[in-house]
Scaffold this motif. Structure first.
Motif, PDB file in Angstrom:
ATOM      1  N   ASN A 223      -2.301 -21.887  -4.620  1.00  8.33           N
ATOM      2  CA  ASN A 223      -3.011 -20.623  -4.859  1.00  8.33           C
ATOM      3  C   ASN A 223      -4.488 -20.868  -5.160  1.00  8.33           C
ATOM      4  O   ASN A 223      -5.370 -20.146  -4.670  1.00  8.33           O
ATOM      5  N   ILE A 262       3.575 -14.583   4.878  1.00  4.62           N
ATOM      6  CA  ILE A 262       3.481 -13.553   3.844  1.00  4.62           C
ATOM      7  C   ILE A 262       4.844 -12.956   3.489  1.00  4.62           C
ATOM      8  O   ILE A 262       5.034 -12.429   2.394  1.00  4.62           O
ATOM      9  N   ASN A 297      -5.040 -12.079   5.140  1.00  2.00           N
ATOM     10  CA  ASN A 297      -5.766 -11.396   4.064  1.00  2.00           C
ATOM     11  C   ASN A 297      -5.369  -9.925   3.968  1.00  2.00           C
ATOM     12  O   ASN A 297      -5.187  -9.383   2.873  1.00  2.00           O
ATOM     13  N   SER A 300      -1.786  -9.845   2.587  1.00  2.00           N
ATOM     14  CA  SER A 300      -1.782 -10.223   1.173  1.00  2.00           C
ATOM     15  C   SER A 300      -2.222  -9.057   0.301  1.00  2.00           C
ATOM     16  O   SER A 300      -1.634  -8.790  -0.755  1.00  2.00           O
ATOM     17  N   LYS A 304      -0.024  -7.154  -2.438  1.00  7.56           N
ATOM     18  CA  LYS A 304      -0.541  -7.154  -3.809  1.00  7.56           C
ATOM     19  C   LYS A 304      -0.581  -5.746  -4.386  1.00  7.56           C
ATOM     20  O   LYS A 304      -0.211  -5.528  -5.552  1.00  7.56           O
TER      21      LYS A 304
END
Length: 426
Positions: A223, A262, A297, A300, A304
C-alpha cells in the motif's frame, strides 16, 4: 445676463466724470458700480472683493501692463475690458495678449456698445473659466492615469516576480518529490521482497502470529509503495517528464487485468463488480501500464467511496476511432460545487487528519493528466448519496509516434500486422 452685476471702473481722470460709468448707468442693466483712480487701489479692491467685470481706462500715469501682470500673479480672474484712445489700438492688442478680455476705442463708446462689450467680455470670461476647468480636470485625469499606470506596472512587476518565485518553488517541489520517491522506493521494495521471502515455506515455518505479522508488513508495504509511486508519477507529470510507451494492445485484457486486481477489495466490502465489454475491435494503440493505472485508480476510488451496492465497468466504441471507458458506482457521490476541485492535486473529500477515507489525493489528478496527454477527455456525473459516473473518452490511436500510419487494426481477426499505409484511418 445676471442681474445686479458688480462692476469696477478704473479711471485716472482726476477732473472729468468717468464716461464709462455714465455709459454703464444708461444701459438699463441693474448693476453696482465702484470706481478707483489708480492701479494699486484697484489691485487692493480686486483682492478683497468679487466683481463681474472690470473696465480699465488706459492708465496714462501708470503702467497698465504692470497692473494686469499683478492681477495674473495674484490669481485674480475677472473679465477685463481696456478702453483706449484711437491712436492706441496697437497697445490694446498687446494688453489682450497679456490677459485682458477685450479692448474698445472710447470715441465709439455708447450705452448700447458698452452693454454689448459687457456681455461679450463676461461670455468670453465664462468660456475661458469653463475651458480652464476642463483643462484642469484633464490634467488631473492624466496625472491619475499616469499614477494608476505606474501602480499597475509595479503590480505587474511584483506579480511577475511572485510567479517566478512560485515557478521556482514548484520546480524545487517536483524535484524533491521525485527524489524522495526514488529514495523511498528502494527500501520499500526491499521490505516487500523480504516479507515475501519470509512467507515461503522453505525459509522456515512461521507461527500463526508471526505469519500474521509478516502478512501485515507485506500488505502495508505494498500500500505504501502504491502511494510512493503515485507521488513519483505526479512529480513526473507535473514536470512534463513522464513519457507514454505506446504499443498495440487488447483494451479488454487491460481492463480485465485491472478488474482482477481490484476485485478482492470489492469483495471484502461485499460489493458487486460487474464488467461489460461492447467493442467490435478490442485493439488500441496506447500505453498498457498507464491505461491500467487509469482504470485501477477509478475502480479504487469507486470501492473506497462505496459502502454498499454495485460497481460497473464498461468499455465500448463511440466511433471507429474513439473508445470510452465508463466506471459507475453507488457510492457517496460528489457535490456539484466540488466538481471543479476533484481533479486538483492533493484534493480529498475528507481533508481532516482523522479522515475516514485515506489516500494521497493524487489519484484523480494523475488520471486527469494521463488522459490529457493521451488526447482524451473526462466527463463526470454525480449526485450525493446516489453515486458517481466517470467516463474516459480516448482515441483508439494516440498520436505520440511518427510512424503511427503503419499500424493496421483488424477487427475481424482481433489481431494486427504492420505494413506501410501513409493514409491509414483506424
Amino acid at each position: 445676463m445676471e442681474e445686479n452685476l458688480k462692476i469696477l471702473v478704473i479711471d485716472d481722470n482726476q477732473t472729468d466724470p468717468s464716461i464709462v460709468s455714465l455709459a454703464l448707468t444708461q444701459t438699463g442693466i441693474s448693476m453696482e458700480i465702484d470706481e478707483v483712480k489708480d492701479g494699486n487701489h484697484a489691485l487692493f479692491v480686486l483682492i478683497n472683493n468679487h466683481y463681474d467685470c472690470v473696465f480699465l481706462d488706459y492708465l496714462q500715469n501708470q503702467d497698465s501692463f504692470t497692473l494686469i501682470r499683478k492681477l495674473q500673479s495674484s490669481g485674480i480672474k475677472v473679465p477685463l475690458v481696456i478702453l483706449m484712445d484711437s491712436a492706441s489700438e496697437e497697445i490694446g492688442r498687446e494688453l489682450i495678449k497679456l490677459g485682458a478680455s477685450e479692448y474698445f476705442v472710447k470715441s465709439r463708446l455708447s450705452p448700447e456698445t458698452i452693454a454689448q462689450i459687457l456681455r461679450s467680455a463676461m461670455r468670453i470670461h465664462h468660456a475661458e473659466m469653463r475651458l480652464d476647468l476642463v483643462n484642469q480636470q484633464l490634467k488631473e485625469s492624466r496625472e491619475q492615469l499616469v499614477s494608476q499606470q505606474r501602480e499597475l506596472t509595479a503590480q505587474q512587476q511584483q506579480i511577475k516576480q511572485q510567479n517566478l518565485k512560485l515557478l521556482e518553488i514548484s520546480s524545487l517541489k517536483s524535484v524533491f518529490l521525485a527524489t524522495i520517491s526514488h529514495e523511498l522506493r528502494t527500501p520499500m521494495n526491499a521490505i516487500i521482497g523480504f516479507s515475501q521471502i519470509l512467507l515461503r515455506p522453505k525459509f522456515g515455518q512461521l507461527t500463526n502470529k508471526q505469519l500474521d505479522m509478516v502478512e501485515k508488513i507485506l500488505k502495508n508495504g505494498k500500500n505504501l509503495l502504491i502511494k510512493i509511486n503515485e507521488v513519483l508519477d505526479f512529480s513526473q507529470l507535473e514536470s512534463g517528464k513522464l513519457e507514454l510507451k505506446p504499443e498495440i494492445l487488447d483494451l479488454s485484457k487491460v481492463v480485465s487485468n485491472a478488474v482482477t486486481k481490484i476485485r478482492p477489495l470489492a469483495e471484502a466490502k461485499n460489493l458487486s463488480l460487474l464488467v461489460k465489454i461492447d467493442l467490435e475491435n478490442t485493439l488500441v494503440f496506447n500505453d498498457a501500464v498507464r491505461l491500467q493505472q487509469i482504470v485501477i485508480n477509478l475502480l479504487s476510488n469507486a470501492v473506497k467511496f462505496t459502502e454498499s451496492g454495485n460497481i460497473w465497468v464498461e468499455i465500448r466504441d463511440i466511433t471507429q476511432n474513439q473508445v470510452i471507458i465508463t466506471v459507475k458506482d453507488t457510492g457517496i457521490g460528489i457535490a456539484s460545487q466540488d466538481f471543479q476541485n476533484i481533479f486538483a492535486a492533493f484534493h480529498q473529500v475528507d481533508q481532516g487528519i482523522g479522515r475516514k477515507y485515506s489516500g494521497t489525493g493524487l489519484g484523480l489528478a494523475i488520471i486527469d493528466s494521463l488522459v490529457d496527454i493521451m488526447g482524451g477527455k473526462i466527463d463526470i456525473e454525480s449526485q450525493l448519496g446516489v453515486g458517481s459516473i466517470f467516463e474516459i473518452k480516448l482515441p483508439r490511436k494516440i498520436n505520440l509516434a511518427p510512424d503511427l500510419g503503419s499500424v493496421v487494426f483488424s477487427s475481424h481477426e482481433n489481431s494486427f500486422h504492420s505494413v506501410y499505409y501513409p493514409h491509414l484511418k483506424l
